[in-house]
Design an enzyme around this catalytic site. Structure first.
Site, PDB file in Angstrom:
ATOM      1  N   LYS A 157       6.031  27.902   9.826  1.00 40.09           N
ATOM      2  CA  LYS A 157       5.755  27.261   7.900  1.00 40.09           C
ATOM      3  C   LYS A 157       5.419  25.519   7.855  1.00 40.09           C
ATOM      4  CE  LYS A 157       7.127  27.474   3.275  1.00 40.09           C
ATOM      5  NZ  LYS A 157       7.593  28.023   2.130  1.00 40.09           N
ATOM      6  N   ASP A 261      11.359  30.933  -7.968  1.00 40.85           N
ATOM      7  CA  ASP A 261       9.701  31.198  -8.044  1.00 40.85           C
ATOM      8  C   ASP A 261       9.696  32.845  -6.919  1.00 40.85           C
ATOM      9  OD1 ASP A 261       7.622  30.825  -7.726  1.00 40.85           O
ATOM     10  OD2 ASP A 261       6.917  29.518  -5.679  1.00 40.85           O
TER      11      ASP A 261
END
Length: 403
Positions: A157, A261
């Site tokens: 990532k 989130d």
């Protein structure tokens, strides 16, 4: 002439949309996008002195918008005419940006930061090959790769804050408030926080990927052979899966945390078993945050709305923000130890007063310590011989390309 112009404009727009769909801007087409491995090849083919100059630019960028040549020379120790040669090398490879208008100087680019971070991870043996892009969002790119164990697939990532959403990144990451931080620095801090968060969650048996390593703005973690919830067309037992997600939310709360989130893009699902894995953690907040109730409600509502829209199932979920801590018997010390919000010092863990002395100390410490750690390791790279590692890396990449 007007009709010809409109026709050409339409062709350009259509071509651009097609490239976006096929080139890794989301959806299945993202599998076609590949990380530019020439970044790694370029830095491995550079001399140690040139790499040292690149590391010096990174060091200077931490407190300069543009780093002058004299400062680069002072930090790197490269003197005389040689410094101009090495700077021209890294500029030619697009690792730095040069500005000579109002103030002559250089700054590190994302390409240069990519090179330094990937080089470090290769030298540690964490990465041996980098594969296709499997996702691209507003604030990060996600790639597949191979780790130190043979045929061990990993997820890479790469945080890229500020690329699309400027204001949202500032709002969700309040450790940058009051700082005119460059986006490279903010991306490095976000990666550092996410790695620390996911490591703590994994240690407390949360359903998260196993963290492997991180450097600068890159986090390497375990690959989960599961589907993104957004890509799942149907579930065998949707009510069970929904219940599992809500239990995970309650477990977060029991440890003093709110994901912040939680949606179909940050949940991985195994369609047959219904097992759930949660991802994406740099924006977690404490349940003591002044806006905790709003963030919690938003997390739950996102999941409820998605299940109704995608699976035609409407479920009610009531989660109490003030629910009890983790059950540890009658030992208050053990209960306190399970509170992860203060251990991780996430936003809001010091209560409503975000200007408290403790919070300010943490914010400054987070900004400064990240700079010091990366700068120290950047110079350690100069003594690593990576020729053999690159040969293996290139062979694996070539083989994967053929397959």
């Amino acid at each position: 002439i007007a009709w010809i112009f409109l026709a050409l404009l339409g062709a350009v727009v259509t071509s651009r949309i097609k490239r976006m769909r096929e080139g890794g801007y989301g959806g299945a087409g993202s599998l076609a996008a590949k990380l530019d491995t020439s970044v790694v090849e370029s830095i491995l083919n550079m001399s140690k002195e040139t790499r040292k100059v690149l590391a010096a630019v990174e060091t200077g960028t931490s407190n300069h918008l543009l780093v002058p040549t004299k400062l680069i020379s002072k930090i790197s120790g490269v003197k005389g005419g040689a410094i101009k040669h090495h700077i021209s090398e890294i500029h030619r490879r697009k690792f730095v940006y040069h500005c000579a208008k109002d103030y002559d100087g250089y700054r590190l680019t994302y390409r240069g930061l990519d090179a330094l971070a990937i080089l470090t991870l290769i030298s540690r043996g964490v990465l041996t090959s980098i594969g296709p892009c499997i996702g691209r969002g507003k604030e990060s790119d996600v790639y597949l790769g191979y780790g130190r164990e043979q045929n061990q697939m990993v997820v890479i990532k790469i945080h890229r804050l500020g690329r699309i959403s400027f204001m949202k990144a500032r709002e969700k990451r309040d450790y940058t408030k009051g700082e005119k931080s460059n986006w490279l620095l903010v991306s490095k801090i976000a990666a550092s926080k996410e790695f620390r968060n996911i490591r703590a969650l994994y240690g407390c048996d949360f359903p998260v990927p196993q963290p492997i390593d991180h450097n600068r703005h890159i986090v390497v973690m375990e690959y989960k052979a599961e589907k993104l919830l957004n890509n799942v067309a149907s579930l065998r037992r949707p009510q069970r899966t929904f219940g599992i997600i809500m239990e995970i939310v309650r477990k977060f709360l029991a440890h003093g945390l709110i994901h912040g989130d939680l949606n179909e893009f940050n949940l991985l699902i195994e369609p047959r078993s219904g097992n759930v894995t949660v991802i994406d953690f740099p924006q977690m907040i404490s349940k003591q945050h002044s806006e905790a109730a709003e963030w919690l409600s938003r997390d739950v509502d996102c999941v409820v709305k998605f299940f109704k829209k995608r699976f035609g199932k409407e479920y009610n979920a009531t989660i109490d923000l003030e629910q009890s801590e983790v059950d540890t018997g009658e030992d208050p010390a053990a209960a306190k130890a399970q509170r992860l919000d203060r251990q991780l010092r996430v936003s809001g863990c010091y209560g409503d007063d975000h200007q408290s002395a403790a919070y300010e100390r943490h914010r400054k410490e987070l900004l400064n310590s990240n700079i010091a750690d990366d700068n120290e390791e950047a110079f350690q790279l100069q003594d690593v011989d990576l020729d053999a590692l690159w040969d293996d890396f290139a062979k694996r990449e070539k083989r994967e390309g053929r397959e």
